[in-house]
Design a protein around this motif. Structure first.
Motif, PDB file in Angstrom:
ATOM      1  N   ASN A 128       0.847  -1.180   0.000  1.00  0.00           N
ATOM      2  CA  ASN A 128       0.000   0.000   0.000  1.00  0.00           C
ATOM      3  C   ASN A 128       0.887   1.236   0.000  1.00  0.00           C
ATOM      4  N   GLU A 129       0.481   2.251  -0.743  1.00  0.00           N
ATOM      5  CA  GLU A 129       1.285   3.455  -0.875  1.00  0.00           C
ATOM      6  C   GLU A 129       1.613   4.051   0.482  1.00  0.00           C
ATOM      7  N   GLY A 130       2.900   4.254   0.688  1.00  0.00           N
ATOM      8  CA  GLY A 130       3.358   4.864   1.927  1.00  0.00           C
ATOM      9  C   GLY A 130       3.533   3.903   3.073  1.00  0.00           C
ATOM     10  N   SER A 131       3.256   2.630   2.870  1.00  0.00           N
ATOM     11  CA  SER A 131       3.391   1.643   3.947  1.00  0.00           C
ATOM     12  C   SER A 131       4.382   0.561   3.548  1.00  0.00           C
ATOM     13  N   LYS A 132       4.802  -0.208   4.550  1.00  0.00           N
ATOM     14  CA  LYS A 132       5.669  -1.348   4.255  1.00  0.00           C
ATOM     15  C   LYS A 132       4.854  -2.438   3.578  1.00  0.00           C
ATOM     16  N   ALA A 133       5.517  -3.164   2.708  1.00  0.00           N
ATOM     17  CA  ALA A 133       4.845  -4.245   1.984  1.00  0.00           C
ATOM     18  C   ALA A 133       4.559  -5.421   2.913  1.00  0.00           C
ATOM     19  N   THR A 134       3.494  -6.133   2.600  1.00  0.00           N
ATOM     20  CA  THR A 134       3.160  -7.366   3.306  1.00  0.00           C
ATOM     21  C   THR A 134       3.583  -8.530   2.426  1.00  0.00           C
ATOM     22  N   TYR A 135       4.511  -9.339   2.920  1.00  0.00           N
ATOM     23  CA  TYR A 135       5.060 -10.428   2.129  1.00  0.00           C
ATOM     24  C   TYR A 135       4.315 -11.733   2.410  1.00  0.00           C
ATOM     25  N   GLN A 182       4.020 -15.829   2.798  1.00  0.00           N
ATOM     26  CA  GLN A 182       4.863 -16.804   3.485  1.00  0.00           C
ATOM     27  C   GLN A 182       5.871 -17.411   2.519  1.00  0.00           C
ATOM     28  N   GLY A 183       7.117 -17.478   2.955  1.00  0.00           N
ATOM     29  CA  GLY A 183       8.161 -18.075   2.136  1.00  0.00           C
ATOM     30  C   GLY A 183       8.899 -17.088   1.245  1.00  0.00           C
ATOM     31  N   VAL A 184       8.447 -15.852   1.190  1.00  0.00           N
ATOM     32  CA  VAL A 184       9.122 -14.838   0.374  1.00  0.00           C
ATOM     33  C   VAL A 184      10.045 -14.024   1.275  1.00  0.00           C
ATOM     34  N   GLU A 185      11.331 -13.985   0.902  1.00  0.00           N
ATOM     35  CA  GLU A 185      12.319 -13.293   1.737  1.00  0.00           C
ATOM     36  C   GLU A 185      12.241 -11.787   1.518  1.00  0.00           C
ATOM     37  N   LYS A 186      11.842 -11.064   2.547  1.00  0.00           N
ATOM     38  CA  LYS A 186      11.687  -9.620   2.399  1.00  0.00           C
ATOM     39  C   LYS A 186      13.020  -8.903   2.225  1.00  0.00           C
ATOM     40  N   ASP A 187      14.092  -9.491   2.705  1.00  0.00           N
ATOM     41  CA  ASP A 187      15.400  -8.851   2.549  1.00  0.00           C
ATOM     42  C   ASP A 187      15.973  -9.088   1.154  1.00  0.00           C
ATOM     43  N   LYS A 188      15.454 -10.071   0.475  1.00  0.00           N
ATOM     44  CA  LYS A 188      15.936 -10.370  -0.874  1.00  0.00           C
ATOM     45  C   LYS A 188      15.096  -9.629  -1.910  1.00  0.00           C
ATOM     46  N   PHE A 189      13.818  -9.544  -1.668  1.00  0.00           N
ATOM     47  CA  PHE A 189      12.906  -8.883  -2.595  1.00  0.00           C
ATOM     48  C   PHE A 189      12.395  -7.608  -1.918  1.00  0.00           C
ATOM     49  N   LEU A 190      13.104  -6.509  -2.202  1.00  0.00           N
ATOM     50  CA  LEU A 190      12.773  -5.240  -1.568  1.00  0.00           C
ATOM     51  C   LEU A 190      11.709  -4.511  -2.375  1.00  0.00           C
ATOM     52  N   ILE A 191      10.633  -4.149  -1.721  1.00  0.00           N
ATOM     53  CA  ILE A 191       9.535  -3.468  -2.398  1.00  0.00           C
ATOM     54  C   ILE A 191       9.364  -2.086  -1.805  1.00  0.00           C
ATOM     55  N   ASN A 192       9.288  -1.111  -2.708  1.00  0.00           N
ATOM     56  CA  ASN A 192       9.073   0.273  -2.310  1.00  0.00           C
ATOM     57  C   ASN A 192       7.873   0.822  -3.062  1.00  0.00           C
ATOM     58  N   HIS A 193       6.941   1.413  -2.323  1.00  0.00           N
ATOM     59  CA  HIS A 193       5.739   1.971  -2.952  1.00  0.00           C
ATOM     60  C   HIS A 193       5.580   3.388  -2.415  1.00  0.00           C
ATOM     61  N   ALA A 194       6.487   4.248  -2.854  1.00  0.00           N
ATOM     62  CA  ALA A 194       6.597   5.580  -2.263  1.00  0.00           C
ATOM     63  C   ALA A 194       5.626   6.592  -2.848  1.00  0.00           C
TER      64      ALA A 194
END
Lengths: 117, 119
Positions: B51-58, B60-72
């Motif tokens: 969601n715009e301006g918020s941290k992404a919700t990953y 299960q099983g998806v590495e948040k440190d490997k797949f960085l998502i930015n929705h600025a």
């Protein structure tokens, strides 16, 4: 948990004939939406048709119609008068409200349709 | 219908490098964007919801440190595959929902996808 099942990995149809692609779903939600998408070899996801869980009539969009049988939890796609350009992967999907309140889609495994000349 | 673009459409990179994929909504405000991964002959698997301006919700099983998502912003989300390896080679597709003026757009509109090949 929501689940979509497409039991036909591949289907063949003769040009100009009709074909039915099967889709069953499992959900405990009362409100949900069902979609069909077409994915040609280029990879783009093309929206075909939508059916809401409270819609009483089956959805139709040109040559596409959705055979919605709520009691059986099935939402089969019928393509009439198949064309060579209909050859593609077809995905059934269900929209639901996730625990995070986002309207997410869950996809079936897909059916590869080949239209024969 | 609403239009979503993705860039690049194809990318080839060496193992260990990072790759950034952009997803843009062209004619509506994308308050929510979704990132999917699709392996050959398989279905789309949701990786994360942002969601715009918020941290992404990953998922299960998806590495948040490997797949960085930015929705600025309301028109742009980026997916960065960090330290990519050959097993990350896949087709990555984004989709978006949001608003256009006062009209709510519930349906997910998909980008054309990005094919990533890691050598």
């Amino acid at each position: 948990a929501q689940k979509i099942t497409q039991t036909q990995p591949g289907m063949f149809v003769q040009e100009k004939e009709a074909v039915t692609l099967d889709c069953t779903y499992d959900t405990s939600d009362q409100s949900y939406g069902l979609f069909w998408y077409k994915q040609p070899s280029s990879g783009e996801m093309i929206f075909l048709i939508y059916q809401g869980s409270y819609d009483e009539q089956n959805a139709t969009e040109g040559r596409y119609s959705l055979n919605f049988q709520k009691a059986r939890k099935s939402a089969n796609l019928v393509i009439s008068a198949s064309q060579l350009g209909d050859s593609a992967m077809y995905f059934c999907a269900m929209r639901y409200i996730s625990s995070g309140s986002a309207r997410q889609l869950t996809f079936g495994s897909g059916t590869q349709l080949t239209v024969l000349p | 219908g609403a239009v979503v673009s993705q860039h690049p459409s194809r990318v080839i990179c060496k193992s260990g490098t990072s790759v950034k994929i952009e997803c843009r909504s062209l004619d509506f405000q994308a308050t929510t964007m979704f990132w999917y991964r699709q392996f050959p002959k398989q279905s789309l698997m949701l990786m994360a919801t942002s969601n715009e301006g918020s941290k992404a919700t990953y998922e299960q099983g998806v590495e948040k440190d490997k797949f960085l998502i930015n929705h600025a912003s309301l028109t742009l989300s980026t997916l960065t595959v960090t330290s990519a390896h050959p097993e990350d080679s896949s087709f990555y597709i984004c989709s978006a929902t949001g608003t256009s003026g006062s009209r709510r757009i519930d349906e997910q509109f998909f980008g054309p996808g990005t094919r990533l090949t890691v050598l």
